[in-house]
Structure formats: C-alpha cells, structure tokens
Scaffold this active site. Sequence first.
Site, PDB file in Angstrom:
ATOM      1  N   HIS A  70      -4.721   1.841   7.357  1.00 28.45           N
ATOM      2  CA  HIS A  70      -3.305   2.056   7.073  1.00 28.45           C
ATOM      3  C   HIS A  70      -2.622   2.583   8.327  1.00 28.45           C
ATOM      4  O   HIS A  70      -3.252   3.233   9.174  1.00 28.45           O
ATOM      5  CB  HIS A  70      -3.112   3.092   5.947  1.00 28.45           C
ATOM      6  CG  HIS A  70      -3.504   2.622   4.596  1.00 28.45           C
ATOM      7  ND1 HIS A  70      -4.214   3.402   3.705  1.00 28.45           N
ATOM      8  CD2 HIS A  70      -3.280   1.449   3.957  1.00 28.45           C
ATOM      9  CE1 HIS A  70      -4.418   2.726   2.591  1.00 28.45           C
ATOM     10  NE2 HIS A  70      -3.857   1.539   2.718  1.00 28.45           N
ATOM     11  N   GLU A  89       0.811  -1.222   0.000  1.00 29.61           N
ATOM     12  CA  GLU A  89       0.000   0.000   0.000  1.00 29.61           C
ATOM     13  C   GLU A  89       0.840   1.267   0.000  1.00 29.61           C
ATOM     14  O   GLU A  89       0.346   2.363   0.281  1.00 29.61           O
ATOM     15  CB  GLU A  89      -0.936  -0.013   1.215  1.00 29.61           C
ATOM     16  CG  GLU A  89      -1.890  -1.201   1.236  1.00 29.61           C
ATOM     17  CD  GLU A  89      -3.095  -1.026   0.320  1.00 29.61           C
ATOM     18  OE1 GLU A  89      -3.687   0.056   0.293  1.00 29.61           O
ATOM     19  OE2 GLU A  89      -3.447  -2.004  -0.372  1.00 29.61           O
ATOM     20  N   CYS A 139      -2.874  11.498   3.565  1.00 30.98           N
ATOM     21  CA  CYS A 139      -3.206  10.629   2.434  1.00 30.98           C
ATOM     22  C   CYS A 139      -2.942  11.314   1.105  1.00 30.98           C
ATOM     23  O   CYS A 139      -2.642  10.667   0.107  1.00 30.98           O
ATOM     24  CB  CYS A 139      -4.681  10.207   2.496  1.00 30.98           C
ATOM     25  SG  CYS A 139      -5.041   8.911   3.689  1.00 30.98           S
TER      26      CYS A 139
END
Length: 445
Positions: free
Chosen positions: A250, A174, A368
């Site tokens: 995450h 990721e 993000c």
Amino acid sequence: MSTIEANFDGLVGPTHNYAGLSEGNVASLNNAQDISNPKQAALQGLAKMKALHDLGLTQGVLAPQERPDIATLKRIGFTGSDSQVIEKAYKQAPGILASCYSASSMWTANAATVSPSADSLDNKLHFTPANLTNKFHRSIEPNVTGNVLKAVFNDDKHFVHHLHLPENEHFGDEGAANHTRLCHAYGERGIEIFTYGRYAFRKDMPAPKKFPARQTFEASQAVARMHQLTDNDTVFVQQNPDVIDQGVFHNDVIAVGNQNVLFYHQQAFLNEQGFIEEVKRKASYDVHFVRVLDEQVSVQDAVDTYLFNTQIVTLSSGEMAIIAPMHCYHHAGVKAYLDELISQDTPIKAVKYFDVNESMKNGGGPACLRLRVALNKHELAAVNPNCLINDERYGKLTAWVEKHYRDRISSQCLADPQLLVESRTALDELTQILNIGSVYPFQKD
C-alpha cells in the site's frame, strides 16, 4: 469554524492470528503460523489510542468484524450447525477457514476512504467502504464495515455513506491506505491524493511484476466522483511498481501526509517530479516535501521498520509529531534518521514510539490501525460519543479485552467451535459498550 482531525482506530478482534494470508505483505508472510496473542494485540492497540487521547487528540474506536464468518462459509457450501461448519471447513479447506477467521479489519486504514465536508461540493463528509477485492479474507469485510461506520457517524445531515465499489478486480479499492490529504488547516479545502498501483482498463501501462497492485486508477477516480471532489482538489498518482514488488503493498508503507507535510521515500511514486509539480500548482499554501533518499533509508529498511506507516499528528502547540512503532527505535539507521529529521526546518518536531508488535508481525503499523476523519464542531457533536476514547471508555474496553480474549491462538485453535462462541459473546457485549446496535449478522439471525 474549528475543525479537528480525529483518528478512529480498529479494535483488534478476538480471533487475531497469523495465517500469512496477504501476498505482497512481507511481514504477514514471514510470520505465518506463529502463535498469536489476541489479548496483547488488543491491549497494545488500546494503549496507543489512550496515549493519543492523552496528547490532546480526538481518538475514536471502530468495532472489529464477526469472526469466524460463518455466513461466508455457508455461502460456499459448508452445511450444518455452526460447529459442524467449522469442523468441515477445517478438514476440507483449512485455508478458507483461516481466511474466515482473519482479524484484519483491525487495520482501519483499509476500512474506507473519507473526504471531509470542506472538500466536497455538497459540504458533507463522505465515506466509501473499501471493497478489498484483492484478498479473499478482506473482501468479506465491506458490508459490516459499512454497518459500523453508519453506527458511528449516524446523522445524514452531516454524513454521506456510499456503497462499496463493484466487487471486481477492475475496481480494486483499498481505502485510505492509498489516500492522503494535504491542507493548510483541517477545516479548509484541501488536496486529496489518490495513489493507485495499476490501470485496470489499459494493459499498456506500467504495473508490478511480482506482487499484485491492489488499487486501480479506475477505483480511485470512482471514489473521487462519488465524494463530489473537483479536479482542482484531487491528484492521481501511480505508485512505483518496483516498490510494490519490494513489499510496499500500500502507499502508506512508503508515504504519509498531514496538513502541509508530505513525508515520502524517493522511490514512492512513478512520476515523482510531475506529481510534486501538480501538488504545488494546486496548493494555495506552502507544502513541506520531506523526501527520504535511498542512502538515508533504503526501501528494505523502510518496509522492515514501517518508517512511513507511521502517523503524523498535529499537537495543540501546532507542531507535528510522528507516531512510530518500536521497530523504528530499535533500528539504528532509521532511529538516527528520525533524530535528524526533528531538528530540520519542517513542522515535524517530535517522534513518539509505541509497541504495536502484534500488529507489526501481521503486517500493519500505527498508520494501518487508524482511519483519519476531519470533523468540524457540528460534525464532531454528531459522532456517536460512545465510540470516542476517554479515560472511562478506555477502562471499560481494557476490562472487556481482559475478560473475553485469549492470550494464545495457534492454527489448531481455529478448529475449536468454542472460539466462535467466545467471539460472539464478546462482540455482543462490545456493541452495548459502544452503543452501535446490531451491526453483526449473528445479532440479526
């Protein structure tokens, strides 16, 4: 040699919508099927980029993906003209069509893992695009992500671009959302921290029970090998499975680092004490461990406000500032915690709040939206200058958004083939503004 850390933010794409595609991301699921405002989302993102530029930071921009992804729809059997493909997919598989419309590439913390030249044995800056295998709508991003990164960092004297890892859940990667770097100064050798959610090849190890762990230990190790990092400069730590099941999909939703500061929640890591001891042992400098207790901020409040999905940046004064979403400001408990934090004996001395609500509703905060890249002066000079934000480029990009973006997209809009035409027209013009060439499949057909 002077080295800075640049932030490269993802430009929100013209098809930004709320389809609730991300299991384990509470905000994404809670806002599924809401009406989105792509124009506002893109302008909010650009405003944050301009503000960081105005603070004296180096700020870049990364182009979004082509959406809808017609090539993927054709690959899975939808035939005919582009408009016929959209019509058939909308009728037969609306969920798949929504995935192929996703603008999730705006969250460039998932674009790639980046290792500075100060850390790698070949003294080059390494990029590996994330394969994002856990979610279909994101698994179709890596090839174009690689194209965009190569167009921005296009000098093999300084930059190494790797192919993304095998497209299999065993190597689920990721990107920088599960990676951070500690250092004394950006240009000095640092410690790269890889946080993983599970082991792919060991079923006897802890793992979350409710939501998927998207990053594997094996993927993190593979990226470290590819980037030529040494054992002395890497730390691998497992994310607490219990917090993954609470919506911490995450690691950057529960921890964030910058230079010699690690800001994290006490529940972030499975073996917190062992992790801290390893970092201290490998660091040749003092590290500030800013540990947030449950009684100060609960995991739920951290997820709701994205307290840890903030950016920590170093200002020209040498002091650090937290770049936080307005959700932190409006939450009395979190606001009180941040007010107290900046008075403590840590390098963090300011908090700056930004409205990124369109991104927050889809499950992504300020952290993000950015990919961090440490660059020495020669590497910075080799970056495509058209992808760096200044007053002129900010003006061009805001005018471009105003010209091309809709201010309303619902799930019904995804059936409109005109949205594809609008998106491609916009992206074709964007590649000229940023001078990144033909990075999209439709430009090569």
